[in-house]
Every structure is written in C-alpha cells, then in structure tokens.
Design a protein around this motif. Structure first.
Motif, PDB file in Angstrom:
ATOM      1  N   PRO A   7       0.835  -1.207   0.000  1.00 31.72           N
ATOM      2  CA  PRO A   7       0.000   0.000   0.000  1.00 31.72           C
ATOM      3  C   PRO A   7       0.869   1.255   0.000  1.00 31.72           C
ATOM      4  O   PRO A   7       0.906   2.004   0.986  1.00 31.72           O
ATOM      5  CB  PRO A   7      -0.796  -0.148   1.297  1.00 31.72           C
ATOM      6  N   SER A  47      -4.326   3.480  -2.324  1.00 30.88           N
ATOM      7  CA  SER A  47      -4.422   2.140  -1.741  1.00 30.88           C
ATOM      8  C   SER A  47      -4.336   2.178  -0.221  1.00 30.88           C
ATOM      9  O   SER A  47      -5.053   1.440   0.469  1.00 30.88           O
ATOM     10  CB  SER A  47      -3.344   1.227  -2.315  1.00 30.88           C
ATOM     11  N   GLY A  98      -2.584  -3.642  -3.214  1.00 28.41           N
ATOM     12  CA  GLY A  98      -2.221  -2.246  -3.031  1.00 28.41           C
ATOM     13  C   GLY A  98      -1.723  -1.650  -4.333  1.00 28.41           C
ATOM     14  O   GLY A  98      -2.299  -1.896  -5.398  1.00 28.41           O
ATOM     15  N   SER A  99      -0.639  -0.905  -4.266  1.00 26.77           N
ATOM     16  CA  SER A  99      -0.113  -0.236  -5.466  1.00 26.77           C
ATOM     17  C   SER A  99       0.897  -1.129  -6.175  1.00 26.77           C
ATOM     18  O   SER A  99       2.094  -0.846  -6.233  1.00 26.77           O
ATOM     19  CB  SER A  99       0.530   1.105  -5.091  1.00 26.77           C
ATOM     20  N   ARG A 108      -6.976   2.095  -9.084  1.00 30.04           N
ATOM     21  CA  ARG A 108      -6.674   3.441  -8.602  1.00 30.04           C
ATOM     22  C   ARG A 108      -7.796   4.419  -8.953  1.00 30.04           C
ATOM     23  O   ARG A 108      -7.941   5.462  -8.331  1.00 30.04           O
ATOM     24  CB  ARG A 108      -5.347   3.938  -9.192  1.00 30.04           C
ATOM     25  N   ARG A 132     -14.399   1.291  -3.011  1.00 30.43           N
ATOM     26  CA  ARG A 132     -13.351   0.647  -2.212  1.00 30.43           C
ATOM     27  C   ARG A 132     -13.906   0.142  -0.891  1.00 30.43           C
ATOM     28  O   ARG A 132     -13.588  -0.969  -0.446  1.00 30.43           O
ATOM     29  CB  ARG A 132     -12.214   1.642  -1.965  1.00 30.43           C
TER      30      ARG A 132
END
Length: 333
Positions: A46, A51, A119-120, A301, A308
């Motif tokens: 994250p 995220s 996450g990212s 994203r 989310r």
C-alpha cells in the motif's frame, strides 16, 4: 501464473463519492460487514495514497483490521502525506512489491490474515502470489473476478463475471466462474440468485459459440454440476435485465428480465459492460477475486471511495461466511 489471467482488473472508475444519492445497496453491505467480527486483511504494497487510504478507511468503518505489507519507510511516508496515523496497525516490512505480494499471501497461509487486498502493485503480481504452487492459496476452483455493481437504475445489486481475470474461458472454466459468483451471492446473504448467461441473442445459434456454451451451462445446472441458482441462457442483455424486453420476445423464465448475475462470454464483453454501466449509468463497481482459499480485494486506482469501502465489506462478509462454513465442516467431520 495461468496464461488466461490478465491485468484487466483495472476496473471501472467510480461514479461519484459516498453520498446518499444512489449508494444505498453498497451502504447496506458496509453496515452488515461492520456488524461482524473484524477480520484481518493483508494489504500488499500500500505505497500510494489511494491504496493506503482505502485500507485505513475500511478500518475506520469497522470492516477489517489491516496488516500493511511492504516497505515500511514508504508506507509511513504515504501515511504522513495523508495526515493519517498508523498507531496500532501492524506493518510487515518487505523491500518491494513482489516480496510484499508473497508476504501478504504468506500471512494467510500462516493463519494470520483472512483476506488479501491489492495495493499499489500490478494485478499479475498479487494473483501470481495467490496462484503460486508453493505457499499460494490455490484451490480446485479456477480464479475469477466479480464486479458487484450498485446501478442507480436497477433495483438489486448486479454481479458481472468475469470481466477482469479470464480472457477467453472455455466451458470448464466458465462452470467454475459461474459457481464462484453463485457462491458469493449466497455467502453475502442475498439468497438464491437468478443468473443470465449472456450472448448477443437469446437463441442457440451454432454460428455464435457463446450460445452453445450457455445452453451447456444450463444443462450442467439441471444435472447438478452447478448448484445454488436459477440459470438461463443464452439471453441477450436487454431480455436479461428488462421484463418488458423479455415479454416482447416471448421468453418465459424465472431469470429473464430479473437477472442478478450476468455471466459474460469473455473478458472484453464483461469489461465493456461494466465500464458502460459506470460511465453512462452512474454505477459504482466493487471488485473481488474468488476461487482462492480467501477472497482477494482487487481494486483500481480509479475506484471511488464508496467502491473501495464496498469491496472491503464484500470481502469481509464473504470471508466470515467461508470461515463459518469451514468450522461447520470440521464439526461435522
């Protein structure tokens, strides 16, 4: 990783933020999840604001207790930029995204987490770790993705599968994809679903292979190979979701015009359908991957905050359902 898995899980962007305008269906899921025991969610890498903010918001909502897996210094920097405190939140320091993905999956394998969240990092990284033959979370089922959509103009939540993982699934894969979505619907407490197997037309036509596969899936349901739903197909989109369109075509079915799950013929069709609903109908789309030992939250994203939050809520409710189901099986055994 399976050659049919792809990064197309960059799901639809969210239409609008958390407001009372049309998010009632998602808000009810969030409320339900908040009433359950908080499960642990391993968040892989994250390392951007979107995220990390999603994981922290899920904690504030009382949905999950996040475990942040990734480079500690980067995570702490992102939190500082957001003005958020990480007090009381466990951080597992991993040097890069590949290690973070493996570490998040390992937490589940060790019984220290109940959910995995992307996450990212690239979708292929997290799904590759989930599918790893050593230490992964494979089951006999094929992995598949479900968009759970809150469409303002539709009375119920609308599931679309698979629009993000399997590109051109064969019949056996479609059976798994269908069963995954049915199990999710039931596990969320939404009851026995009505499933439409979509194609361009509602008649079996040899020149359109998806109509033949739709008919086969219906027969598999009749024979008990797929369970827990009323399934009909092939159906075109209009007569799957609109009662009048089904009536005009003379289709008599418990599913036609009232579908709750739409199974698409391939990823391209599903991804276009989900994005059309988002950008042209103001829908929001939560995203989750099924078929592993635990649910995997796969967000984009571009997702709205409400999407989310709903993704985490869906994962929490379903993970709780799977845990209770396993407990009953152990007792029965």
């Amino acid at each position: 990783m399976d050659t049919q898995a792809t990064s197309a899980a960059s799901g639809p962007a969210g239409g609008g933020e958390d407001s009372a305008r049309h998010h009632g269906k998602f808000l009810r899921l969030i409320e339900k999840a908040a009433g359950l025991e908080m499960l642990r969610m391993a968040v892989a890498h994250p390392c951007d604001q979107v995220s990390l903010e999603g994981a922290l918001q899920a904690r504030k909502d009382g949905l999950v207790e996040p475990i942040l897996v990734g480079p500690r210094a980067r995570i702490e920097k992102v939190a500082a930029d957001l003005g958020e405190s990480l007090d009381g939140i466990e951080i597992v320091d991993e040097p890069h995204s590949h290690a973070a993905a493996a570490g998040a999956v390992q937490l589940v394998a060790q019984g220290k987490a109940d959910i995995v969240m992307k996450g990212s990092l690239h979708s292929d990284e997290i799904l590759g770790a989930v599918l790893s033959k050593e230490g992964g979370l494979r089951t006999a089922r094929r992995l598949s993705h479900v968009f759970v959509m809150d469409v303002p103009t539709y009375e119920e939540l609308l599931f679309i599968t698979d629009a993000a993982v399997n590109i051109f699934p064969d019949l056996a894969s479609k059976a798994d994809i269908l069963q995954n979505a049915i199990d999710l619907h039931g596990g969320l407490g939404l009851g026995r679903p009505r499933v439409a197997i979509l194609s361009a037309v509602e008649t079996v036509t040899p020149k359109i292979p998806s109509t033949i596969e739709a008919a086969a899936l219906c027969k598999m349901t009749d024979r008990g190979q797929i369970t827990g739903a009323d399934v009909d197909g092939p159906l075109a989109l209009d007569n799957a979701i609109d009662v009048d369109a089904a009536r005009v075509k003379g289709i008599v079915s418990p599913v036609a015009g009232r579908a709750q799950i739409l199974m698409v013929p391939d990823l391209e069709a599903g991804n276009m359908l989900a994005k059309n609903l988002t950008f042209l109908a103001g829908a929001d789309a939560a995203g989750i991957v099924l078929g592993a030992k635990v649910p995997v939250v796969l967000t984009s994203r571009a997702d709205s905050i409400i999407a989310r939050r709903a993704s985490c809520a869906i994962a929490a409710i379903y993970a709780d359902y799977l845990r209770r189901k396993r407990g009953k099986a152990l007792v029965a055994g």
